[in-house]
Design a protein around this motif. Sequence first.
Motif, PDB file in Angstrom:
ATOM      1  N   ARG A 124     -11.346  74.948 -20.957  1.00  0.00           N
ATOM      2  CA  ARG A 124     -10.154  74.538 -21.700  1.00  0.00           C
ATOM      3  C   ARG A 124      -9.636  73.202 -21.200  1.00  0.00           C
ATOM      4  NH1 ARG A 124      -6.174  73.505 -17.826  1.00  0.00           N
ATOM      5  NH2 ARG A 124      -4.101  74.146 -18.409  1.00  0.00           N
ATOM      6  N   TYR A 125      -9.093  72.419 -22.138  1.00  0.00           N
ATOM      7  CA  TYR A 125      -8.293  71.273 -21.711  1.00  0.00           C
ATOM      8  C   TYR A 125      -6.947  71.342 -22.401  1.00  0.00           C
ATOM      9  CZ  TYR A 125      -9.306  68.580 -26.042  1.00  0.00           C
ATOM     10  OH  TYR A 125      -9.397  68.145 -27.344  1.00  0.00           O
ATOM     11  N   ASP A 148      -4.963  68.379 -18.134  1.00  0.00           N
ATOM     12  CA  ASP A 148      -5.768  69.269 -17.291  1.00  0.00           C
ATOM     13  C   ASP A 148      -7.030  69.728 -17.998  1.00  0.00           C
ATOM     14  OD1 ASP A 148      -3.586  69.017 -15.685  1.00  0.00           O
ATOM     15  OD2 ASP A 148      -3.208  71.164 -15.433  1.00  0.00           O
ATOM     16  N   GLY A 149      -8.065  69.941 -17.221  1.00  0.00           N
ATOM     17  CA  GLY A 149      -9.283  70.591 -17.709  1.00  0.00           C
ATOM     18  C   GLY A 149      -9.724  71.627 -16.694  1.00  0.00           C
ATOM     19  N   ASP A 150     -10.039  72.845 -17.147  1.00  0.00           N
ATOM     20  CA  ASP A 150     -10.438  73.930 -16.246  1.00  0.00           C
ATOM     21  C   ASP A 150     -11.590  74.735 -16.823  1.00  0.00           C
ATOM     22  OD1 ASP A 150      -8.145  74.514 -13.962  1.00  0.00           O
ATOM     23  OD2 ASP A 150      -7.325  73.561 -15.750  1.00  0.00           O
ATOM     24  N   VAL A 151     -12.398  75.290 -15.919  1.00  0.00           N
ATOM     25  CA  VAL A 151     -13.420  76.278 -16.292  1.00  0.00           C
ATOM     26  C   VAL A 151     -13.090  77.544 -15.515  1.00  0.00           C
ATOM     27  CG1 VAL A 151     -15.879  76.808 -16.435  1.00  0.00           C
ATOM     28  CG2 VAL A 151     -15.123  74.419 -16.456  1.00  0.00           C
ATOM     29  N   GLY A 318      -8.090  67.606  -8.200  1.00  0.00           N
ATOM     30  CA  GLY A 318      -8.348  68.996  -8.604  1.00  0.00           C
ATOM     31  C   GLY A 318      -9.167  69.738  -7.574  1.00  0.00           C
ATOM     32  N   GLY A 319      -9.675  70.916  -7.968  1.00  0.00           N
ATOM     33  CA  GLY A 319     -10.486  71.699  -7.048  1.00  0.00           C
ATOM     34  C   GLY A 319     -10.755  73.102  -7.547  1.00  0.00           C
ATOM     35  N   ARG A 320     -11.442  73.868  -6.697  1.00  0.00           N
ATOM     36  CA  ARG A 320     -11.842  75.252  -6.991  1.00  0.00           C
ATOM     37  C   ARG A 320     -10.787  76.215  -6.462  1.00  0.00           C
ATOM     38  NH1 ARG A 320     -15.364  78.702  -9.697  1.00  0.00           N
ATOM     39  NH2 ARG A 320     -16.893  76.999  -9.672  1.00  0.00           N
ATOM     40  N   SER A 334     -12.379  83.535 -10.929  1.00  0.00           N
ATOM     41  CA  SER A 334     -12.515  82.241 -10.267  1.00  0.00           C
ATOM     42  C   SER A 334     -12.480  81.106 -11.278  1.00  0.00           C
ATOM     43  CB  SER A 334     -13.832  82.192  -9.493  1.00  0.00           C
ATOM     44  OG  SER A 334     -13.963  80.967  -8.803  1.00  0.00           O
ATOM     45  N   GLY A 335     -12.044  79.942 -10.823  1.00  0.00           N
ATOM     46  CA  GLY A 335     -12.022  78.787 -11.714  1.00  0.00           C
ATOM     47  C   GLY A 335     -12.057  77.492 -10.932  1.00  0.00           C
ATOM     48  N   VAL A 336     -12.268  76.394 -11.652  1.00  0.00           N
ATOM     49  CA  VAL A 336     -12.233  75.067 -11.048  1.00  0.00           C
ATOM     50  C   VAL A 336     -11.652  74.115 -12.087  1.00  0.00           C
ATOM     51  CG1 VAL A 336     -14.641  74.573 -11.721  1.00  0.00           C
ATOM     52  CG2 VAL A 336     -13.570  73.257  -9.884  1.00  0.00           C
ATOM     53  N   GLY A 337     -10.800  73.183 -11.637  1.00  0.00           N
ATOM     54  CA  GLY A 337     -10.141  72.320 -12.611  1.00  0.00           C
ATOM     55  C   GLY A 337      -9.818  70.955 -12.064  1.00  0.00           C
ATOM     56  N   ILE A 338      -9.498  70.040 -12.996  1.00  0.00           N
ATOM     57  CA  ILE A 338      -9.052  68.692 -12.639  1.00  0.00           C
ATOM     58  C   ILE A 338      -7.838  68.345 -13.490  1.00  0.00           C
ATOM     59  CG2 ILE A 338     -11.230  67.713 -11.810  1.00  0.00           C
ATOM     60  CD1 ILE A 338     -11.679  66.605 -14.635  1.00  0.00           C
TER      61      ILE A 338
END
Length: 452
Positions: A124-125, A148-151, A318-320, A334-338
């Motif tokens: 998602r962003y 923001d962008g995240d997985v 960003g980060g995990r 769990s996720g990671v984003g910037i």
Amino acid sequence: MAQKPSIPKGTRDFSPVEMAKRNYIFDTIRNVYALYGFQQIETPAMETLGTLMGKYGEEGDKLLFKVLNSGDFLSKVSDDELKERNALHLAARLCEKGLRYDLTVPFARYVVMHREELQLPFKRYQVQPVWRADRPQKGRYREFYQFDGDVVGSDSLLNEVELMQIVDTVFTRFGVRVQIKINNRKILTGIAEVIGAADKIVDITVAIDKLDKIGIDNVNAELAEKGLTAEQIEKLQPIIALTGTNEEKLATIAQVLAASETGIKGVEETRYILNTLGSSLHNEIELDLTLARGLNYYTGAIFEVKALDVQIGSITGGGRYDNLTGIFGMPGLSGVGISFGVDRIFDVLNALDAYPKNAVGGTQLLFINFGEQETAYCLPIVAKAREAGIRTEMYPDAAKMKKQMSYANGKAIPFVALAGESEMAEGKITLKNMTTGEQKLLTPDELINEIL
């Protein structure tokens, strides 16, 4: 006399030129996210205080803008409560909603509420304004945008690799040289363990994260203040000052952290990300062991991006994180984003004058209005120019020529089209280049080709 209007401190108006620049930034980042399969969501400006409170720490809670309940908001508050003047207690009684402080907590709430509809991993962003009741100062606003962008729903380090590629692609498209800094919170945890201060990990990361701003002596003073011994601080110095290539740093830190299982895991994760990226990036990526990122919910890789040609703070970070949704009763996702710092990127592009002219330009062609007959002749040509993708205006009033030309100059319109009796008789238009002053008599098709 009527009171002169104003806007709240810490907020801004954006002019048409500024909006064109901001939209260029937004559109560039959106297009890159789309290339990687990210989808856009939006969440409400207001969230319930139950969603927001307690997620940002005590200081963060104080910076939340709270919204008064609708109607008679005092009806449920007793006179005794009012007399006590307990601001926090009254706010809890008078307000059920607040303006969002960031996009991360609303995103966590969104994932929990829509879990059954989401295809995991969910990429998602989101680009929306956020609000903080902070003290306004240069570069710090009460209302500002986050992008923001995240997985979420995947532990794979390929997500980290893709996010670094997204960052690299975005800044390459902007024409801005950047340095991407990478570290891992597991490495920092390992460092705290091997110097015998595992319980001080938060204090250590908060302190060394300020290294660029306050210098090594002040960082060491802060560490001592937080209870680290002189011996522990001494052990930290060669790690903070580590130099060499990314591979050399990893080899050295792997030896230092040999006794820490967590630390070695962080080294392995970082090595995988760097090796997978290889030499594919246009910009430099550097392992920086002093990079800590202030937020304590990061659990793995952490990133920060700095512009090389403009003196400004971090423009992306960003980060995990291993438990984004745990705050809402759904642990283990769990996720990671910037997050791109839109306002700082805006300042960088301004400083470098890096906006493409076609991205921030307004109207390209203005048709002068000489009267009803001439306007009727011009309108089909106006439509044809717009169909060709030329941003075109017809001046609405048959005003004096000087006024219409002043309008064109004021809006920096590069071309003006004129059609009087002689042009109409020949089925042509006079096109004036407002930069050079050159005039040409052209057919409508020739006029369009000239501008394109």
